[in-house]
Design a protein around this motif. Sequence first.
Motif, mmCIF file in Angstrom:
data_model
loop_
_atom_site.group_PDB
_atom_site.id
_atom_site.type_symbol
_atom_site.label_atom_id
_atom_site.label_comp_id
_atom_site.label_asym_id
_atom_site.label_seq_id
_atom_site.Cartn_x
_atom_site.Cartn_y
_atom_site.Cartn_z
ATOM 1 N N LEU A 1 -7.160 -1.956 -2.598
ATOM 2 C CA LEU A 1 -8.276 -2.450 -2.161
ATOM 3 C C LEU A 1 -9.469 -2.790 -3.137
ATOM 4 N N SER A 2 -9.894 -3.761 -3.109
ATOM 5 C CA SER A 2 -10.955 -4.551 -3.891
ATOM 6 C C SER A 2 -12.180 -3.486 -4.167
ATOM 7 N N GLU A 3 -12.322 -2.878 -2.849
ATOM 8 C CA GLU A 3 -13.366 -2.176 -2.495
ATOM 9 C C GLU A 3 -13.307 -0.672 -3.211
ATOM 10 N N LYS B 1 0.260 1.282 -1.139
ATOM 11 C CA LYS B 1 -0.026 0.195 -1.993
ATOM 12 C C LYS B 1 -1.224 -0.738 -1.875
ATOM 13 N N TYR B 2 -1.260 -0.984 -0.447
ATOM 14 C CA TYR B 2 -2.448 -1.558 -0.029
ATOM 15 C C TYR B 2 -3.747 -0.926 -0.522
ATOM 16 N N LYS C 1 -17.258 3.742 -6.327
ATOM 17 C CA LYS C 1 -16.865 3.149 -4.914
ATOM 18 C C LYS C 1 -16.182 3.863 -3.933
ATOM 19 N N ARG D 1 -8.944 -6.456 -12.812
ATOM 20 C CA ARG D 1 -8.640 -5.403 -11.915
ATOM 21 C C ARG D 1 -7.694 -4.422 -12.775
#
Lengths: 162, 367
Positions: free
Chosen positions: A59-61, A54-55, A79, A70
């Motif tokens: 990730l925003s990156e 999930k993490y 990206k 988002r």
Amino acid sequence: MKRAQIQLGETIFTVIILILLFVFGLVFYSGSRERGTDRQETLLQDLDAIAISKYVGALSELQCSSLQVRRANCLNMLKLDGFVRFRQERPDLFTPYYFTQLGNAMVRVDEIYPSTQSWVLYNNTLGETPRRVSSSLIPVSIHNPVLDRHSFAILTLEQYYR
Amino acid sequence: MSKAQIEIQFNWIFVLVIGAILLAFLVTFSFRQQSSADQQVNVQIARQFDTIFTTTLQQPDTVKDYQTPLTDLSFVCNYLESRHSFLINGISARETRYDLFVAPQEFSTRRLYTWAVEWEVPFPIDRFMYITTPQREVIFYQDTPEPSVPLRTLLDAFPSNFTQRVVRDNFANVPTVQSNRDHYTFVFIDGMALPPARTIFQTPADRTTILLVQPNSQRIFESGRVLFLTVQQYENFRNDLLPVAEIEQVSQSYLGKASFFAALFSESRERYTCVMDKALDRLEAVSLVLHASLLEAEPLVSSSCRALLIGTDREGFYGMKYLLEQVNQTVQRGMSPATIRELSTLTSRIDQLNNRVALETNCPLLY
């Protein structure tokens, strides 16, 4: 005297048997506790794998975004390329942060339709053969912002345990 | 003594010896079990808190309220010595080197509030997580009948569940030591008619933090400065007697809503600076990834798009790539008012460029 000796012998034998039974009981109990702990450890490791996948997806990156909005379960192709490039060019910055979040693991994104491409986002194996490998496969969408097209992919997370 | 008597005595000695061995074994075993059970409880509590933090971080802008057993919690943040950890009942539960947790240094509680806010400068970087308890109160001062625009914005954004109060210029509901809170944070906004210290600060000094917010505009969260003052420093500031050098020592800048609330909940300039140093590390990493993605995009896009993303040879026209390089260089200097000022300018330009990119066809947005 012979009778007394026999009685004494009986007493000693009884005590020895009781001790042996007690010790067997303790050994059995410890073994049972250990198996229970192992099961719990496996459960917690599986929960960890879900949390990590999930993490990574959030990730925003890596995540798709459009003017700060988002989109869940969507990764931006540029990206992804940039992330791999950053990993290769700046391991001094990359490894300390991502190791604390991902640990001993391998994270890979495999595009499966319409074309096939792979990005290995993170790869930190143990120095030895792992005792256990936990795998999670998460379907995600990959957005190509230049062509404005989406493709189907699988995010693979493998965690290695000693 | 007859043989029978000797035998009986021997029997008793034998029983006593065996009994003593068994008793010693049982006592040792029970102590080990107790120690093992204590460790299990600590591990379970640590797992629970891990779940609390993970859940909160996955859902930004949502306040969560948790009941826990009475637990002693500590958050260590020391950037220079690289000591970052979260302790439960004195035992280290988690290394927090890259976690943007804003919490009091040490506290005991049965109830925990958590709140996560995304830090966007202007692209999303990471999430700050604020941890507080019902026993920690935030007091906002309002000097006019209607709150000013910055104060209204602040009150609207502050979670309603958190313990708070608004003190007006009649001082009718000023908190006193009878309120019996663990901590009081007073928030003033520059430009207000600041009241005398004796009228408003009636709480113990060791449990009081005074923040004076100096926003750069009416949009309080955009950027600005926060002064962490003692009661004496507040009074000196109020009377224009606080030297400039001292103001610099007690102040720190903020950029964005998440950063502002980090200053508010950190309760000290040192802890705020520490968490912002960590945040700048994350900003550096994210800006490098975005910079690399622009390089990947360069051969794939049209010339007009390339001009916006990469820039041109025309003097004075810088693309997103240059601005990200500037962000990276600025961040290397560490947390300081100058760093934040420069980041504020750069991020504003990045935002403007990104909006222009949005008008181009097939031109990838930075965020």
